[in-house]
Write a protein that holds these residues in place. Sequence first.
Motif: not given
Length: 521
Positions: A196-218
Amino acid sequence: MEANVSDDSDISDCQRDVIAFLAGAGLVGPQARAVRRIDTHGAHVFIGAHDVYKIKRAVRYPYMDFSSLAKRRAACAREVEINVPHAPAVYKGLVAITREADGRLVLNGAGEPVEWAVHMARFAEEDVLVNRVARTALTVDEAKALADAVVASHGAAQVVVEPPERATIAAIAHNVLAALPGLFGGDDGDVLELTSELSRRIAVLAPLFAERARAGCVRRCHGDLHLGNVVFIGGAPTLFDALEFDEALATVDILYDFAFLLMDLDHRGHRAAANAVFNRYIWRRQEHTDLEGLAALPVFMALRAAIRAMVGAQRAASTHEGLAESRAYLTRARSYLADERPLLVVTGGLSGSGKSTLAAALAPMLGRAPGALHVRSDLERKALFGAGELERLPETAYGADVTARVYARLLAKSEAALRVGHSVVADAVHAHPSERAEMAALAQRAGALFVAFWLDAPRDVLLQRVGARKKDASDATPQVVERQMSYDLGELEWTRLDASGTPEETRCTAMSYLHASMGPR
């Protein structure tokens, strides 16, 4: 690579002859010691006097498929390819195990390959990091060297701006969380709460994950950066056994890659080492994206712990081992997701008062794992000039205008971390009332708890400590101390600590005050 006790009950029938062959002492010469076999969830490893041969186990998991000879060959070849750049002294190449016309098995013979192996040079097993920390804690220099090795690995890693969908944190977590109920029970409380908690956190952080990918962090990272895959060779940490069986699983956010190492150190009772490695990594990279990314670090560490729980439980199911260790990882994963108000602790004092020593000692004990971000003015000044930690700066680097820029960096980095919920220990002289006021204002802006210490010590103690310094980022000299003694500090509202004793005495005094002033958190 972490060893498990060899158990012949889970050997695939198609590999029994090969395993018996590789276990023979003849592989490494008549003078060699007996070959020892260790097993991991994905490999059988045969250790001789000088050489090591590793074959992939004929297994299929949802995340790893070595069920065919072709797949095992491809995985072995890829392992050699991706590890040689970082561990050239370890990896010798790919070898075929062939069956000759007379039925014998040989290495690189003329017959048909029946298995493939990675050929490695043997290294001292006590120098593998997981074994080293079982004996003793890492030294400060070892922690720095370890962080530097990870920084170098990430710096050389190929950037992937559009990673495959199944390599996203959401997809990885989905697969792990889907597997846990079948391993621990569908109504297991730990599994349900973690899901429950991990799924909730990942949903909240989705924009950050996408931004980090665009910034070359992946990037195409190591992918399996736990303590069993680091060895000290010639005193230097060497990363080996990078994830080879799935490019997508290794194409991840660099902080997610790093989180495995931090989690493993923390889980094994080495929070101080984890904090030292963490802070060195952040300082060496000097990337604002790392500070913003601290918002995701609890999720990254929790997911790494959950994967360890899953892999351990899968292993236990095939070997009839207990689930105690896997359960401990599950509990650890949940602990990383606990909410905690960030804390800003500031240490100030004249050169030689011990403020940096205190800050480094407090950082592992504060905030969420792996402890507080330690922002040190001496290091920020060096970074401002592109200098190494121990490189002495000229007098011009200590002018009032430069010092103002250093304090601005200190404030900016502290605020970036606090804004995403990560505690900070800020360490500088803080001789001017305005500098101290800015720290208090920062804590209020960021909604952080605030504790500030001023360290006092007699003149002769300050002079003795500064004169005895070796291998330290501070450029202060006894002459600097004499000049600081004449400072007009103004009104000191911070908690004053007698720092004339040992570092441990100062730390204990500071911690007593912290516990008393913060109360239940």
